[in-house]
Design a protein around this motif. Structure first.
Motif, PDB file in Angstrom:
ATOM      1  N   GLN A   1     -85.608   9.679 -25.876  1.00 43.85           N
ATOM      2  CA  GLN A   1     -84.392  10.343 -26.275  1.00 43.85           C
ATOM      3  C   GLN A   1     -83.722  10.961 -25.053  1.00 43.85           C
ATOM      4  O   GLN A   1     -84.309  11.784 -24.364  1.00 43.85           O
ATOM      5  CB  GLN A   1     -84.688  11.456 -27.296  1.00 43.85           C
ATOM      6  N   VAL A   2     -82.512  10.533 -24.780  1.00 46.91           N
ATOM      7  CA  VAL A   2     -81.759  11.042 -23.634  1.00 46.91           C
ATOM      8  C   VAL A   2     -80.855  12.177 -24.090  1.00 46.91           C
ATOM      9  O   VAL A   2     -80.171  12.076 -25.108  1.00 46.91           O
ATOM     10  CB  VAL A   2     -80.909   9.933 -22.998  1.00 46.91           C
ATOM     11  N   GLN A   3     -80.873  13.253 -23.327  1.00 48.50           N
ATOM     12  CA  GLN A   3     -79.964  14.367 -23.589  1.00 48.50           C
ATOM     13  C   GLN A   3     -79.225  14.725 -22.320  1.00 48.50           C
ATOM     14  O   GLN A   3     -79.813  14.738 -21.233  1.00 48.50           O
ATOM     15  CB  GLN A   3     -80.730  15.582 -24.108  1.00 48.50           C
ATOM     16  N   LEU A   4     -77.943  15.014 -22.458  1.00 52.90           N
ATOM     17  CA  LEU A   4     -77.086  15.405 -21.344  1.00 52.90           C
ATOM     18  C   LEU A   4     -76.501  16.773 -21.647  1.00 52.90           C
ATOM     19  O   LEU A   4     -75.989  16.994 -22.759  1.00 52.90           O
ATOM     20  CB  LEU A   4     -75.959  14.393 -21.156  1.00 52.90           C
ATOM     21  N   VAL A   5     -76.549  17.670 -20.677  1.00 57.09           N
ATOM     22  CA  VAL A   5     -76.029  19.025 -20.883  1.00 57.09           C
ATOM     23  C   VAL A   5     -75.129  19.386 -19.714  1.00 57.09           C
ATOM     24  O   VAL A   5     -75.590  19.487 -18.568  1.00 57.09           O
ATOM     25  CB  VAL A   5     -77.158  20.059 -21.016  1.00 57.09           C
ATOM     26  N   GLU A   6     -73.840  19.588 -20.004  1.00 59.00           N
ATOM     27  CA  GLU A   6     -72.884  19.961 -18.968  1.00 59.00           C
ATOM     28  C   GLU A   6     -72.813  21.479 -18.806  1.00 59.00           C
ATOM     29  O   GLU A   6     -73.069  22.223 -19.757  1.00 59.00           O
ATOM     30  CB  GLU A   6     -71.471  19.456 -19.297  1.00 59.00           C
ATOM     31  N   SER A   7     -72.411  21.889 -17.619  1.00 54.63           N
ATOM     32  CA  SER A   7     -72.146  23.291 -17.355  1.00 54.63           C
ATOM     33  C   SER A   7     -71.171  23.385 -16.195  1.00 54.63           C
ATOM     34  O   SER A   7     -70.915  22.389 -15.520  1.00 54.63           O
ATOM     35  CB  SER A   7     -73.437  24.060 -17.031  1.00 54.63           C
ATOM     36  N   GLY A   8     -70.643  24.587 -15.984  1.00 53.01           N
ATOM     37  CA  GLY A   8     -69.784  24.806 -14.826  1.00 53.01           C
ATOM     38  C   GLY A   8     -68.304  24.870 -15.111  1.00 53.01           C
ATOM     39  O   GLY A   8     -67.504  25.104 -14.196  1.00 53.01           O
ATOM     40  N   GLY A   9     -67.911  24.648 -16.351  1.00 52.98           N
ATOM     41  CA  GLY A   9     -66.498  24.745 -16.673  1.00 52.98           C
ATOM     42  C   GLY A   9     -66.010  26.178 -16.604  1.00 52.98           C
ATOM     43  O   GLY A   9     -66.788  27.119 -16.470  1.00 52.98           O
ATOM     44  N   GLY A  10     -64.704  26.349 -16.687  1.00 49.31           N
ATOM     45  CA  GLY A  10     -64.128  27.683 -16.648  1.00 49.31           C
ATOM     46  C   GLY A  10     -62.629  27.620 -16.504  1.00 49.31           C
ATOM     47  O   GLY A  10     -62.018  26.558 -16.665  1.00 49.31           O
ATOM     48  N   SER A  11     -62.053  28.781 -16.188  1.00 50.80           N
ATOM     49  CA  SER A  11     -60.609  28.895 -16.011  1.00 50.80           C
ATOM     50  C   SER A  11     -60.314  29.226 -14.562  1.00 50.80           C
ATOM     51  O   SER A  11     -60.910  30.158 -14.001  1.00 50.80           O
ATOM     52  CB  SER A  11     -60.049  29.987 -16.924  1.00 50.80           C
ATOM     53  N   VAL A  12     -59.403  28.474 -13.970  1.00 55.46           N
ATOM     54  CA  VAL A  12     -59.012  28.699 -12.583  1.00 55.46           C
ATOM     55  C   VAL A  12     -57.507  28.534 -12.458  1.00 55.46           C
ATOM     56  O   VAL A  12     -56.865  27.932 -13.331  1.00 55.46           O
ATOM     57  CB  VAL A  12     -59.707  27.728 -11.605  1.00 55.46           C
ATOM     58  N   GLN A  13     -56.971  29.051 -11.385  1.00 53.67           N
ATOM     59  CA  GLN A  13     -55.565  28.825 -11.090  1.00 53.67           C
ATOM     60  C   GLN A  13     -55.389  27.525 -10.335  1.00 53.67           C
ATOM     61  O   GLN A  13     -56.336  27.023  -9.704  1.00 53.67           O
ATOM     62  CB  GLN A  13     -55.019  29.991 -10.269  1.00 53.67           C
ATOM     63  N   ALA A  14     -54.198  26.999 -10.415  1.00 58.20           N
ATOM     64  CA  ALA A  14     -53.892  25.770  -9.698  1.00 58.20           C
ATOM     65  C   ALA A  14     -54.229  25.933  -8.218  1.00 58.20           C
ATOM     66  O   ALA A  14     -53.976  26.980  -7.624  1.00 58.20           O
ATOM     67  CB  ALA A  14     -52.423  25.414  -9.862  1.00 58.20           C
ATOM     68  N   GLY A  15     -54.826  24.890  -7.663  1.00 60.49           N
ATOM     69  CA  GLY A  15     -55.265  24.923  -6.281  1.00 60.49           C
ATOM     70  C   GLY A  15     -56.712  25.343  -6.104  1.00 60.49           C
ATOM     71  O   GLY A  15     -57.275  25.202  -5.015  1.00 60.49           O
ATOM     72  N   GLY A  16     -57.298  25.849  -7.173  1.00 65.52           N
ATOM     73  CA  GLY A  16     -58.681  26.293  -7.116  1.00 65.52           C
ATOM     74  C   GLY A  16     -59.677  25.154  -7.249  1.00 65.52           C
ATOM     75  O   GLY A  16     -59.297  23.972  -7.344  1.00 65.52           O
TER      76      GLY A  16
END
Length: 126
Positions: free
Chosen positions: A1-16
């Protein structure tokens, strides 16, 4: 059974910048194509970047070339997407995905991918 877990998203201003991570468990190896997809509100999911370590090949959609970098470490079971110079149009839910490389189809054809993470939200404000 393969599981994938993402992280690291968020809110940034343009250019970030943001760096997304995808940790996997299960039987994925260098023979699997892995990719990042994103889906903006009211839009279809699109391929952002793909990587096949067996061939030493990376793929990018034109709008992110020169700004995003996909990388992968099979020993650590990790996939990353470094995103620089972010733009408001990069906003969306980002998913990591994987499929065996022998499955026919282009790298950005989401219908051919077997395994998917739950997604992580990226919001870029102007």
């Amino acid at each position: 059974q393969v599981q994938l877990v993402e992280s690291g998203g968020g809110s940034v201003q343009a250019g970030g910048s943001l760096k997304l991570s995808c940790a996997w468990s299960g039987d994925l190896n260098q023979r699997h194509l892995m990719a990042w997809f994103r889906q903006a509100p009211r839009q279809e999911r699109e391929g952002v970047a793909g990587i096949l370590t067996l061939a030493g090949t990376t793929f990018y959609v034109g709008s992110v070339k020169g700004r995003f970098t996909i990388s992968r470490d099979n020993a650590q079971n990790m996939l990353w997407l470094q995103m620089n110079d972010l733009k408001p149009e990069d906003t969306g839910v980002y998913y990591c995905a994987a499929r065996p490389s022998v499955v026919p189809g282009t790298w950005d054809d989401d219908s051919t991918f077997t395994y998917w993470g739950q997604g992580t939200q990226v919001t870029v404000s102007s």
